[in-house]
Design an enzyme around this catalytic site. Structure first.
Site, mmCIF file in Angstrom:
data_model
loop_
_atom_site.group_PDB
_atom_site.id
_atom_site.type_symbol
_atom_site.label_atom_id
_atom_site.label_comp_id
_atom_site.label_asym_id
_atom_site.label_seq_id
_atom_site.Cartn_x
_atom_site.Cartn_y
_atom_site.Cartn_z
ATOM 1 N N HIS A 182 102.620 16.959 -22.545
ATOM 2 C CA HIS A 182 102.605 15.871 -23.526
ATOM 3 C C HIS A 182 101.166 15.492 -23.891
ATOM 4 O O HIS A 182 100.838 15.309 -25.053
ATOM 5 C CB HIS A 182 103.293 14.623 -22.960
ATOM 6 C CG HIS A 182 104.792 14.676 -23.025
ATOM 7 N ND1 HIS A 182 105.550 13.673 -23.563
ATOM 8 C CD2 HIS A 182 105.661 15.619 -22.621
ATOM 9 C CE1 HIS A 182 106.843 13.983 -23.486
ATOM 10 N NE2 HIS A 182 106.931 15.163 -22.907
ATOM 11 N N ASP A 196 102.552 7.937 -26.803
ATOM 12 C CA ASP A 196 103.627 8.913 -26.704
ATOM 13 C C ASP A 196 104.919 8.191 -27.116
ATOM 14 O O ASP A 196 105.087 7.003 -26.819
ATOM 15 C CB ASP A 196 103.751 9.383 -25.248
ATOM 16 C CG ASP A 196 104.689 10.567 -25.105
ATOM 17 O OD1 ASP A 196 104.199 11.660 -24.827
ATOM 18 O OD2 ASP A 196 105.919 10.406 -25.269
#
Ligand code: UDP
Length: 402
Positions: free
Chosen positions: A20, A117
């Site tokens: 990520h 995120d």
């Protein structure tokens, strides 16, 4: 550390597991080059920051890494990767809030924009609570391809990430639910995909000389095996895969998370000799661009899929968790660029051998490669001057910097 004052201060909150943080940092680097007077503070765990900043060096001095607590007590070693993730999730958002407060106190630069995120539902709260009365901006980097659900292709409930349907109390399911509820509050949602962002992850390490080794192989003759940065299949699947690779006619490179000397069948490495390479880390993106690669055996992580598409490489899919089953469904039924290992089960010697032959040596495989190459053309078009990726990226830069 001497930190110059910047009127604009962007806080970036990364998810420190899987892949990520890397793509998020690449995007932030791209934005940060546009205005070196804007300060970017990048928050992740110590381990994640060390790895992410090592892999993506640009020398930009307006991006500062900051460590947040990982939720793991001093001296304690999590028993498995999922435990580390859960402990981290219990520690947030407190760990992010306190790290942000510290940075603001240290620099005197209030946060003017928040990039998080997509997992972090609390980004909306932080953005709306910014103390100086400016409207907060939240951008989210989504690694879940929720848009697939609207593609009109039948999905199965069993394709959904575990915990979303059953066991909805578990921390991952709760996080996904909150993410779904708050995502629409973001000013912009950036998705790591063809239409939104340049997908290449820079890999420069090739300690095992995989690329040199590939030079000596015939076109489309090599199988590349990787389950991303986190997953090691169960022992019986590893054995099945090892046996199938040993017996098949194709050469292979296997990027192995774990201890391959201990976890693969005894004598495997000696027996395969120069037919195959088992490595701890491979320059995957470059490997998938190499003409010698015939197929990629993958867990269907999104970054790996983009890299296969860009390499025009068909896939053999063995999804494990998260969005991987949804991705597999799209690969097999919508884009037709890969084939799934039989449902409800993992690798067996028989199913790997069969799918290897059908992708490497049959008309079906040839068609999958053709489809993958067509997608590659689309992707390239989108990142040319007037392509939608470039237009979207410019919109994003405008939002963050204006
Ligand atoms: N990767 C790599 N070398 C390896 C294994 C993985 O460079 O030996 C990179 C791969 O190119 C991809 C990323 O790690 O960019 C994996 O991301 P993905 O989303 O596919 O899976 P995750 O690691 O998040 O499960």
């Amino acid at each position: 550390k001497v930190v110059p004052f910047s009127p604009k201060h962007v806080a970036v909150l990364a998810f420190p597991f899987g892949t990520h943080a890397g793509p998020l940092l690449i995007m932030v680097q791209r934005i940060a080059t546009e205005d070196l007077d804007v300060r970017f503070s990048f928050f992740s765990t110590k381990i994640s920051n060390a790895k992410t900043f090592k892999l993506n060096k640009t020398g930009l001095w307006n991006i500062y890494p900051y460590n947040v607590h990982d939720g793991i007590p001093e001296g304690y070693v999590p028993r498995h990767p999922m435990e580390a993730i859960e402990r981290f999730m219990y520690a947030m958002p407190r760990n992010f809030r306190s790290a942000i407060d510290e940075v603001v106190a240290e620099t005197g630069n209030k946060i003017t924009c928040l990039i998080t995120d997509a997992f972090y539902w609390f980004g909306a709260e932080i953005a709306s609570g910014l103390p100086f009365g400016l409207q907060g901006l939240t951008l989210s980097l989504s690694t879940l391809k929720l848009t697939f659900l609207g593609s009109g292709h039948p999905m199965k409930v069993s394709d959904l990430p575990e915990g979303v349907v059953r066991d909805i109390e578990n921390p991952m399911a709760t996080m996904l639910h909150k993410m779904g509820v708050t995502l629409s509050q973001a000013t912009a949602v950036a998705i790591n995909s063809f239409v939104d962002v340049h997908p290449i992850i820079v890999n420069v390490h090739d300690e095992e000389r995989c690329l040199e080794w590939l030079e000596k192989r015939e076109k489309k003759s090599v199988v590349y095996v990787s389950f991303g940065s986190v997953i090691t299949p169960s022992p019986h699947e590893l054995f099945a895969l090892a046996e199938a690779l040993e017996e098949c006619e194709y050469s292979f490179i296997w990027s192995f998370v774990g201890n391959h000397k201990k976890q693969l069948p005894e004598g495997f490495l000696e027996r395969i000799g120069n037919k195959g390479k088992v490595v701890a880390w491979a320059p995957q993106n470059e490997i998938l661009q190499h003409p010698a690669i015939g197929v990629c055996v993958t867990h269907c992580g999104w970054n790996s899929i983009l890299e296969c598409m860009l390499g025009g490489v068909p896939m053999i899919c063995r999804p494990f968790f998260g969005d991987q089953k949804l991705n597999t469904r799209m690969i097999e039924n919508e884009w037709r660029i890969g084939v799934a290992i039989d449902e409800n089960g993992g690798f067996t010697r028989e199913n790997i051998t069969r799918t290897l032959v059908s992708t490497m040596s049959s008309e079906k495989g040839r068609l999958m490669r053709k489809n993958a190459l067509e997608l590659r053309e689309c992707a390239i078009k989108e990142i040319e001057c007037n392509g939608s990726s470039i237009r979207d990226l410019n919109t994003l830069i405008h939002i963050v910097l204006s």
